[in-house]
Design an enzyme around this catalytic site. Structure first.
Site, PDB file in Angstrom:
ATOM      1  N   ASP A 177      -7.937   1.405   8.375  1.00  0.00           N
ATOM      2  CA  ASP A 177      -6.620   2.023   8.236  1.00  0.00           C
ATOM      3  C   ASP A 177      -6.461   3.111   9.296  1.00  0.00           C
ATOM      4  O   ASP A 177      -7.432   3.788   9.661  1.00  0.00           O
ATOM      5  CB  ASP A 177      -6.470   2.621   6.827  1.00  0.00           C
ATOM      6  CG  ASP A 177      -5.014   2.802   6.411  1.00  0.00           C
ATOM      7  OD1 ASP A 177      -4.122   2.550   7.234  1.00  0.00           O
ATOM      8  OD2 ASP A 177      -4.778   3.195   5.253  1.00  0.00           O
ATOM      9  N   GLU A 228       0.832  -1.212   0.000  1.00  0.00           N
ATOM     10  CA  GLU A 228       0.000   0.000   0.000  1.00  0.00           C
ATOM     11  C   GLU A 228       0.862   1.256   0.000  1.00  0.00           C
ATOM     12  O   GLU A 228       0.552   2.251  -0.657  1.00  0.00           O
ATOM     13  CB  GLU A 228      -0.931  -0.005   1.225  1.00  0.00           C
ATOM     14  CG  GLU A 228      -1.974   1.102   1.227  1.00  0.00           C
ATOM     15  CD  GLU A 228      -1.570   2.312   2.045  1.00  0.00           C
ATOM     16  OE1 GLU A 228      -2.391   3.244   2.173  1.00  0.00           O
ATOM     17  OE2 GLU A 228      -0.435   2.356   2.552  1.00  0.00           O
ATOM     18  N   HIS A 260       3.155   8.454   9.779  1.00  0.00           N
ATOM     19  CA  HIS A 260       4.384   8.428   8.984  1.00  0.00           C
ATOM     20  C   HIS A 260       5.596   8.974   9.739  1.00  0.00           C
ATOM     21  O   HIS A 260       6.532   9.483   9.123  1.00  0.00           O
ATOM     22  CB  HIS A 260       4.192   9.157   7.651  1.00  0.00           C
ATOM     23  CG  HIS A 260       3.418   8.360   6.650  1.00  0.00           C
ATOM     24  ND1 HIS A 260       3.250   8.751   5.339  1.00  0.00           N
ATOM     25  CD2 HIS A 260       2.748   7.181   6.762  1.00  0.00           C
ATOM     26  CE1 HIS A 260       2.527   7.853   4.697  1.00  0.00           C
ATOM     27  NE2 HIS A 260       2.211   6.893   5.542  1.00  0.00           N
TER      28      HIS A 260
END
Length: 379
Positions: free
Chosen positions: A240, A193, A325
């Site tokens: 997610d 992904e 992230h």
């Protein structure tokens, strides 16, 4: 990963034209809701058997990816032997790796009625990606998406005994063989992904793009009810970025807002019954009464499927987690009560989707047996 604005008008047009398959959706009783387990210590970040093995870097084509795959396979083999296992492999070059072909492996674990032929069952499809970003070096991705993967393992384990009972009872009664009754479930654990360099249409979604394309071009036998594996998906529920405290998941798509409202109702009922551990500032799913919808702008593994007319329920937080992230997206920054609450909510939603009130546990006198909760899960 997610968060990039994309051109979705064509996707939405196809989505609006898609006609949902027949789904028998029955809310669970309060007594049944009380039986839905949280997973307990299985979500412990150090020793939990579902989550802890996934809190490692899992970059596609690395030993961490292989370790994650083996974790899934060991779990389903040992605890859910009736589930079939499918590997869907592909390779691709990436902007960060030059001409080297990187392997991507999607894993599909499926439970469907034993009497069905290819293309006969409609499948609730629960999805998360299991790869992690190449950079920063050592990135784990606890919310992105180790925790969602562990949640889906918990959902599968909880569903299994009820699915077995339902199929056994249907077989004994000679039922099945109709669109409404031939329901099953599949868990899609998708690879690739994450972007290897920067998010583009070609540097992202490596596994989901390959799988959607393959399934579109894999017709079932001529007399099958469903044309291909994509057509069998009754709902594509993508998890997610779950696991941070105080999540907010909007309703992204008008076409599947009815399903969002059902999941939101599960959360609301569980909170009112005192079954959830977290104390968020707002509901996890706060937009049950939403009336106005704009084109969604979050790109994710649902996109290749949505482009092909598959109905999507996108369960992703917005705004994204603070640790998104960054190296802080690790086990220590998860809010475990929130993780366990998501496990309960998604499990109850799946039980309702699969019409499991038909096999609601009963006490000796025929009344629902809330005391049987420990039989489903040690939590």
């Amino acid at each position: 990963m997610t968060g990039r604005v994309i051109s979705v008008l064509l996707c939405l047009a196809l989505h609006q034209l898609f006609i949902l398959p027949v789904v028998a959706y029955t809310a669970l009783s309060d007594s049944f809701l009380k039986l839905v387990p949280s997973g307990g210590d299985d979500f412990d970040i150090d020793n939990g058997k579902l989550l802890a093995p996934l809190l490692i870097p899992r970059v596609s084509g690395t030993p961490g990816q292989t370790a994650a795959q083996q974790h899934f396979l060991n779990f389903f083999s040992a605890e859910l032997p009736e589930w079939s296992v499918g590997w869907y492999n592909s390779t691709s070059t990436t902007p960060a790796t030059g001409n080297k072909q990187i392997p991507f492996a999607n894993l599909v674990f499926k439970r469907e009625p034993p009497w069905v032929r290819d293309g006969q069952s409609n499948l609730l499809t629960l999805v998360a990606h299991y790869d992690s970003k190449l950079t920063p070096d050592g990135f784990i991705g606890a919310t992105d998406s180790a925790a969602p993967c562990a949640i889906l393992m918990h959902v599968a384990r909880t569903l299994d005994k009820f699915i077995t009972q339902m199929y056994d009872e249907m077989s004994a009664l000679g039922e099945g063989g109709t669109v409404e009754m031939d329901m099953g479930v599949q868990i899609l654990l998708l690879d690739g992904e994450e972007a290897f360099q920067s998010w583009t249409a070609t540097d992202s979604l490596y596994g989901s793009r390959a799988l959607a394309e393959l399934w579109e071009s894999s017709p079932h036998p001529a007399m099958s009810f469903y044309r291909n594996p994509l057509d069998q998906i009754s709902m594509f529920v993508l998890l997610d970025l779950l696991g941070e405290a105080n999540p907010k998941v909007p309703s992204y798509m008008q076409t599947t807002h009815w399903a969002y409202r059902n999941m939101a109702a599960v959360e609301d009922r569980m909170r009112n019954l005192g079954l959830l551990e977290s104390s968020p500032k707002h509901a996890f799913l706060p937009e049950a009464d939403k009336k106005t919808f704009l084109p969604p702008t979050i790109d994710d593994d649902h996109r290749p499927f949505m482009e092909r007319g598959v109905p999507i329920l996108h369960v992703i937080t917005k705004p994204f987690p603070d640790a998104w992230h960054t190296m802080d997206d690790d086990g220590a920054h998860l809010d475990l009560p929130t993780v366990r609450d998501w496990a309960r909510i998604v499990t109850a939603f799946a039980l309702e989707w699969l019409d499991m009130m038909e096999v609601e546990p009963k006490g000796e006198a025929g009344a629902p047996a809330a005391a049987a909760a420990a039989a489903a899960d040690p939590s």
